[in-house]
Design an enzyme around this catalytic site. Structure first.
Site, mmCIF file in Angstrom:
data_model
loop_
_atom_site.group_PDB
_atom_site.id
_atom_site.type_symbol
_atom_site.label_atom_id
_atom_site.label_comp_id
_atom_site.label_asym_id
_atom_site.label_seq_id
_atom_site.Cartn_x
_atom_site.Cartn_y
_atom_site.Cartn_z
ATOM 1 N N ASP A 18 11.153 0.433 29.411
ATOM 2 C CA ASP A 18 11.621 0.418 28.025
ATOM 3 C C ASP A 18 12.618 -0.724 27.853
ATOM 4 O O ASP A 18 13.447 -0.975 28.729
ATOM 5 C CB ASP A 18 12.281 1.771 27.701
ATOM 6 C CG ASP A 18 12.377 2.024 26.212
ATOM 7 O OD1 ASP A 18 11.732 2.982 25.739
ATOM 8 O OD2 ASP A 18 13.083 1.269 25.514
ATOM 9 N N LEU A 58 3.324 3.778 25.048
ATOM 10 C CA LEU A 58 3.934 4.243 23.790
ATOM 11 C C LEU A 58 4.888 3.228 23.186
ATOM 12 O O LEU A 58 5.272 3.362 22.024
ATOM 13 C CB LEU A 58 4.717 5.545 24.011
ATOM 14 C CG LEU A 58 3.927 6.780 24.419
ATOM 15 C CD1 LEU A 58 4.203 7.120 25.872
ATOM 16 C CD2 LEU A 58 4.238 7.967 23.531
ATOM 17 N N SER A 100 8.133 1.197 15.425
ATOM 18 C CA SER A 100 7.414 2.360 14.888
ATOM 19 C C SER A 100 7.757 2.733 13.447
ATOM 20 O O SER A 100 7.208 3.713 12.942
ATOM 21 C CB SER A 100 7.682 3.574 15.796
ATOM 22 O OG SER A 100 9.039 3.969 15.687
ATOM 23 N N THR A 110 -1.671 5.801 16.056
ATOM 24 C CA THR A 110 -1.273 6.591 14.892
ATOM 25 C C THR A 110 -2.448 6.795 13.934
ATOM 26 O O THR A 110 -3.370 5.971 13.903
ATOM 27 C CB THR A 110 -0.125 5.854 14.168
ATOM 28 O OG1 THR A 110 0.053 6.424 12.875
ATOM 29 C CG2 THR A 110 -0.433 4.371 13.970
ATOM 30 N N ASP A 111 -2.356 7.839 13.124
ATOM 31 C CA ASP A 111 -3.382 8.039 12.085
ATOM 32 C C ASP A 111 -3.248 7.013 10.965
ATOM 33 O O ASP A 111 -4.148 6.866 10.139
ATOM 34 C CB ASP A 111 -3.325 9.468 11.515
ATOM 35 C CG ASP A 111 -2.003 9.810 10.818
ATOM 36 O OD1 ASP A 111 -1.055 9.009 10.889
ATOM 37 O OD2 ASP A 111 -1.925 10.897 10.200
ATOM 38 N N GLU A 112 -2.110 6.291 10.929
ATOM 39 C CA GLU A 112 -1.878 5.358 9.814
ATOM 40 C C GLU A 112 -2.862 4.190 9.812
ATOM 41 O O GLU A 112 -3.032 3.514 8.800
ATOM 42 C CB GLU A 112 -0.427 4.855 9.837
ATOM 43 C CG GLU A 112 0.538 6.017 9.797
ATOM 44 C CD GLU A 112 1.979 5.673 9.473
ATOM 45 O OE1 GLU A 112 2.225 4.620 8.853
ATOM 46 O OE2 GLU A 112 2.860 6.458 9.845
ATOM 47 N N TYR A 133 3.215 -2.248 9.801
ATOM 48 C CA TYR A 133 3.226 -1.368 10.973
ATOM 49 C C TYR A 133 1.810 -0.922 11.336
ATOM 50 O O TYR A 133 1.354 -1.105 12.472
ATOM 51 C CB TYR A 133 4.116 -0.138 10.717
ATOM 52 C CG TYR A 133 3.889 0.989 11.703
ATOM 53 C CD1 TYR A 133 4.175 0.832 13.063
ATOM 54 C CD2 TYR A 133 3.387 2.229 11.284
ATOM 55 C CE1 TYR A 133 3.952 1.867 13.968
ATOM 56 C CE2 TYR A 133 3.170 3.267 12.188
ATOM 57 C CZ TYR A 133 3.446 3.080 13.530
ATOM 58 O OH TYR A 133 3.221 4.099 14.429
ATOM 59 N N SER A 146 -0.386 -3.638 12.631
ATOM 60 C CA SER A 146 -0.102 -4.050 14.019
ATOM 61 C C SER A 146 -0.621 -3.001 15.005
ATOM 62 O O SER A 146 -1.117 -3.347 16.079
ATOM 63 C CB SER A 146 1.399 -4.315 14.223
ATOM 64 O OG SER A 146 2.137 -3.109 14.111
ATOM 65 N N LYS A 147 -0.536 -1.723 14.644
ATOM 66 C CA LYS A 147 -1.088 -0.690 15.531
ATOM 67 C C LYS A 147 -2.620 -0.795 15.566
ATOM 68 O O LYS A 147 -3.237 -0.653 16.622
ATOM 69 C CB LYS A 147 -0.668 0.710 15.071
ATOM 70 C CG LYS A 147 0.793 1.048 15.260
ATOM 71 C CD LYS A 147 1.267 1.058 16.707
ATOM 72 C CE LYS A 147 0.723 2.206 17.520
ATOM 73 N NZ LYS A 147 1.330 2.255 18.876
ATOM 74 N N ASN A 166 4.988 12.890 13.769
ATOM 75 C CA ASN A 166 5.678 13.791 14.691
ATOM 76 C C ASN A 166 7.073 14.110 14.158
ATOM 77 O O ASN A 166 7.672 13.309 13.446
ATOM 78 C CB ASN A 166 5.876 13.129 16.050
ATOM 79 C CG ASN A 166 4.618 13.053 16.888
ATOM 80 O OD1 ASN A 166 4.670 13.183 18.099
ATOM 81 N ND2 ASN A 166 3.470 12.843 16.277
ATOM 82 N N ARG A 185 1.823 14.151 4.148
ATOM 83 C CA ARG A 185 1.702 13.835 5.572
ATOM 84 C C ARG A 185 1.310 15.108 6.323
ATOM 85 O O ARG A 185 1.605 16.209 5.873
ATOM 86 C CB ARG A 185 3.048 13.316 6.133
ATOM 87 C CG ARG A 185 3.572 12.034 5.480
ATOM 88 C CD ARG A 185 2.715 10.860 5.878
ATOM 89 N NE ARG A 185 3.176 9.575 5.360
ATOM 90 C CZ ARG A 185 2.698 8.999 4.239
ATOM 91 N NH1 ARG A 185 1.787 9.608 3.509
ATOM 92 N NH2 ARG A 185 3.130 7.807 3.868
#
Ligand code: NAD
Ligand code: TYD
Length: 351
Positions: free
Chosen positions: A35, A83, A87, A132-134, A157, A160-161, A187, A221
């Site tokens: 990290d 991970l 975010s 992510t679901d996004e 965001y 990029s994911k 989450n 959400r």
């Protein structure tokens, strides 16, 4: 050969719950938490397990390819659970390049390090990418995101994911790297940085500060307790099929304003305030640009194929979360000192 699992972003919110679960449940695995300790990473999150003999911390930035390659050579990791990411959607609107660097370049650097050091092991090692679901974009009033839903990201965001998810798949197809991707809904739970809705609003109710509700508050959400996400990751890591995507969600959709009222109800009760007292803090503010109207996830595949389902109801999970924040004021004080104040001013002064 004993597993040496590299978990990136393990000092963050979800990562810390995953590291804790793996360190405690699998004493035979060596767990390496890599990290960069950005504003969102906090080693306090892991102070209960940081002396465990199978836990190792590495401070490093996944944007630095040279350092990653050296670490992979040195430690010979057998698997990666990835991970580490920038975010927060609001921050991505202010500084998209930070998201390109960590989420796309950082992911490709990790994939390259696997490619370079996993020769002869592409089929018995795993690159597990947490997404992510996004990435699926936004839904109307009906429908659910399925694993086959087309990617349609709307924020820097989620773009990029989405990019990082595509690179993971491409490395699987092109170089034969064994991989799995999971796309999870929102989450909540202990240790979440108070820039996100639930911990921000818990902190503001506690201190009688305005609750900034974006737009009309009717954005939807699906919410999942973080420990249940960690349990799903454990299951997918051990039982998931190569090259598959699994959607993970709470079967738990809420419009923001309704969720906020439940949160206020629980908090007023816990703080010994008259019921509904804190509703006066609700303040409608300027909307987020490009705000996705509704996310809702079909988590049927992971349920049917791997037997996973959430273990707590939303009311239980929220109650545990509020209790944790009320009992850990010192944690909140330490993460909201310094730069956080500047962030808060900049983000909310103009809204
Ligand atoms: P977080 O922001 O709380 O933590 C991210 C962690 O990554 C931090 O510890 C940070 O220090 C570290 N990090 C950031 N940039 C880094 C870099 N360049 N090099 C090394 N480390 C770096 O995030 P989170 O909410 O725990 O999310 C973890 C993952 O799960 C992310 O990939 C996110 O996209 C995904 N996800 C989150 C949610 C959610 O609701 N929070 C839902 C679905 C998926
Ligand atoms: P957030 O926790 O930022 O997660 P995401 O944008 O990744 O879903 O926000 C959850 C929802 O709450 C989203 O619809 C935006 C809204 N929101 C507010 O209304 N006010 C706030 O101050 C924040 C941070 C979020």
């Amino acid at each position: 050969m004993a597993r040496k699992i590299l978990i990136t972003g393990g000092a963050g919110f979800i990562g810390s719950h995953v590291v804790r679960l793996f360190v405690n449940k699998y004493p035979d695995y060596q767990i390496y938490n890599l990290d960069a300790l950005t504003y969102a990473g906090n080693l306090e999150n892991l102070k209960d397990i940081d002396q465990a003999p199978n836990y190792h911390f590495i401070k490093a930035d996944i944007v630095d390819a040279e350092v990653l390659n050296r670490l992979f050579e040195e430690h010979q990791f057998t698997d990666v659970i990835h991970l580490a990411a920038e975010s927060h959607v609001d921050r991505s609107i202010t500084d998209p390049l930070a998201f390109v660097r960590t989420n796309i370049l950082g992911t490709v650097n990790l994939l390259n390090a696997c490619r370079a050091t996993w020769k002869g092991h592409f089929t018995d090692r795993l690159f597990y990418h947490i997404s992510t679901d996004e990435v699926y974009g936004t839904l109307g009033e009906t429908g659910l995101f399925e694993e086959t839903t087309s990617y349609d990201p709307n924020s820097p965001y989620s773009a990029s994911k989405a990019g990082s998810d595509h690179f993971v798949r491409a490395y699987g197809e092109t170089y034969g790297l064994r991989y799995i991707v999971t796309n999870c809904s929102n989450n909540y739970g202990p240790n979440q940085f108070p820039e996100k809705l639930i911990p921000l609003f818990i902190n503001n109710v506690r201190h009688n500060k305005p609750l900034p509700v974006y737009g009309d508050g009717k954005y939807t959400r699906d919410w999942l307790f973080v420990v249940d996400h960690a349990l799903a990751i454990d299951l997918v890591f051990h039982k998931g099929k190569q090259g598959e995507t699994y959607n993970i969600g709470g079967f738990n959709e809420w419009q923001n304003i309704d969720l906020i009222k439940v949160l206020i109800k629980q908090m007023d009760e816990k703080l010994g305030r008259e019921p509904g007292t804190s509703e006066k803090l609700i303040t409608y503010v300027t909307d987020r640009p490009g705000h996705d109207r509704r996310y809702a996830i079909d988590a049927g595949k992971i349920n049917r194929e791997l037997g996973w389902k959430p273990s707590v109801t939303f009311e239980e999970g929220l109650s545990q979360t509020i209790d944790w924040y009320l009992a850990n004021e010192q944690w909140m004080n330490s993460v909201t000192s310094g730069d956080y104040q500047k962030y808060y001013q900049a983000m909310y002064a103009s809204r």
